[in-house]
Design an enzyme around this catalytic site. Structure first.
Site, short mmCIF file in Angstrom:
data_model
loop_
_atom_site.label_atom_id
_atom_site.label_comp_id
_atom_site.label_asym_id
_atom_site.label_seq_id
_atom_site.Cartn_x
_atom_site.Cartn_y
_atom_site.Cartn_z
N SER A 143 0.85 -1.32 0.18
CA SER A 143 -0.08 -0.05 0.18
C SER A 143 0.58 1.47 -0.13
O SER A 143 0.29 2.25 -0.47
CB SER A 143 -0.90 0.01 1.24
OG SER A 143 -0.36 -0.17 2.34
N ASP A 396 -2.92 6.72 11.67
CA ASP A 396 -2.12 6.07 10.64
C ASP A 396 -0.73 7.04 10.55
O ASP A 396 -0.76 7.96 9.83
CB ASP A 396 -2.86 6.22 9.31
CG ASP A 396 -2.23 5.43 8.07
OD1 ASP A 396 -0.91 5.02 8.39
OD2 ASP A 396 -2.58 5.05 7.12
N HIS A 399 1.12 5.32 6.36
CA HIS A 399 1.14 6.08 4.92
C HIS A 399 1.13 7.40 5.03
O HIS A 399 1.25 7.91 5.86
CB HIS A 399 -0.27 5.46 4.55
CG HIS A 399 -0.53 4.21 4.30
ND1 HIS A 399 -1.34 3.51 5.21
CD2 HIS A 399 -0.28 3.17 3.59
CE1 HIS A 399 -1.33 2.01 4.94
NE2 HIS A 399 -0.57 2.27 3.92
#
Length: 422
Positions: A143, A396, A399
């Site tokens: 990802s 998060d 990312h």
């Protein structure tokens, strides 16, 4: 009277001579002017250079030869950055659309990476597309690699007219819901920019791009062809694989995933070495390196421990709005042993005549604790009350917001790619 006539004749001759000189200079001037305009018209009406000529002309990136692009510092630059606006790129998924999901500050979008010994050329999307004409670029990995793929699509798509670009999914025939390949097409340039989901490079129980939450990691060690057969036709391959090796151990299968009773449990470092060995053998024997450029993105920082930069131990990237300014800062979550394994693998390939360049973005991401989505993102499952009571629990810090840090990765990557398209 006779003397007067002689004077008139002399004046007439002199006058005729002077007139002739004037006429001569006038004609010369007119001729010169005519020649100038003829040449000027030829310049403006000459046939433009063909795409092939443009692609092989000296590049502004040639000046970067010999410069260490990965050693530098972050400089605030709100004149040049961001390279695009979040709301103007329709391809940003909710995981990376921080502004859409409540992030109010924007300074994280305005940082330029400044190498110590050179400067990156100003990004020009049309020039890049022209140089990539007819090429297929494929990002292969997890990802974070998808994060980078979306970034480069956003960087380029703004200069492409509506109707002359398309994003679509290519579905596996056997598993209709298992979408492994996403592709962006720029029709006028015949450019394809693809993303292929393969977080562990070989076949694994994490191969489904959306349904891959597992309590354990299982890799089918000798099964790379399932994925790799889809990579061979790319002109540029950009690999990454790091995050999914974070568990202490993995199960190594020697039979099929369906028959998962025969396996060995090994440490994550050993499993990573084993898979990179399989991957490097495939790259060496299946890729036409005269045609295809290959790159491997190094690991990126995960700012989960605020104590690394002077915060409390229970804090993380949540609410961070400024980079770390301490030179050579290193957060504790980055596994140097994993990075060393990758370096050794790529060095061994190079000794065998295969140059897969490592894009060493690790240090430059270390500073950017401000660049993560934290809580400003789309969540696909309902957050629990315990999480909501403590936002740092679900922040998060892995990312990256877009626009943001991955745009710089792509500027560095393109500096290498475009230099290689001689």
């Amino acid at each position: 009277m006779e003397k007067k006539k002689r004077l008139v004749k002399i004046w007439d001759v002199k006058h005729m001579f002077e007139s002739s000189l004037i006429i001569f200079f006038i004609i010369g001037a007119l001729t010169t002017t005519a020649v100038y305009y003829v040449n000027t018209d030829e310049q403006y009406t000459s046939t433009p250079a063909s795409p092939a000529t443009v692609a092989h002309s000296p590049s502004v990136y040639d000046s970067l030869e010999g410069c260490d692009l990965f050693s530098g510092k972050w400089v605030h630059d709100n004149d040049t950055y961001p390279l695009y606006k979040e709301q103007e790129c329709p391809y940003i998924p909710g995981e990376f659309a921080c502004g859409q999901y409540g992030r109010m500050d924007s300074k994280y979008q305005q940082w330029r990476w400044q190498p110590h010994d050179c400067s990156l050329p100003r990004f020009d999307a049309k020039q890049v597309l022209e140089k990539l004409r007819g090429k297929r670029i494929m990002f292969v990995g997890d990802s974070v690699n998808r994060n980078q793929w979306v970034s480069i699509v956003c960087m380029l798509q703004a200069v492409i007219p509506p109707g002359r670009k398309k994003m679509h999914k290519i579905q596996e025939v056997k598993q209709v819901q298992d979408v492994s390949l996403l592709t962006f097409k720029a029709f006028d340039y015949d450019v394809s920019i693809d993303f292929y989901w393969a977080p562990l490079l070989v076949e694994s129980n994490a191969d489904h791009p959306t349904k891959h939450k597992r309590t354990d990691r299982i890799v089918h060690i000798h099964s790379i062809e399932k994925h790799a057969k889809n990579w061979v036709n790319a002109d540029v391959l950009v690999f990454n694989s790091y995050l999914w090796w974070g568990t202490p151990t993995l199960k190594i299968l020697y039979d099929s995933l369906e028959d998962s009773t025969k396996y060995n449990v090994v440490t994550n470092h050993r499993a990573y070495r084993m898979v990179l060995r399989i991957w490097s053998k495939w790259v060496r024997t299946h890729i036409n390196h005269a045609r295809t450029q290959s790159y491997f993105m190094s690991m990126t920082a995960t700012h989960h421990k605020g104590i690394d930069w002077g915060m409390q131990d229970n804090e993380n990237c949540l609410n961070e709005t400024e980079p770390v300014t301490k030179e050579h800062f290193w957060e504790s979550g980055s596994d140097l042993k994993m990075m060393k394994t990758l370096e050794l693998t790529l060095n061994n390939l190079k000794e065998r005549g295969v140059d897969v360049k490592m894009m060493n973005i690790t240090q430059l991401t270390q500073y950017r604790k401000d660049g993560h989505p934290s809580i400003h993102r789309l969540f696909y499952s309902t957050l629990k009350a315990k999480q909501l009571s403590n936002p740092s629990r679900y922040a998060d810090c892995t990312h990256w917001c877009l626009p943001g840090v991955p745009d710089i990765w792509n500027e560095l990557l393109l500096a290498y790619i475009l230099r290689g398209l001689k």
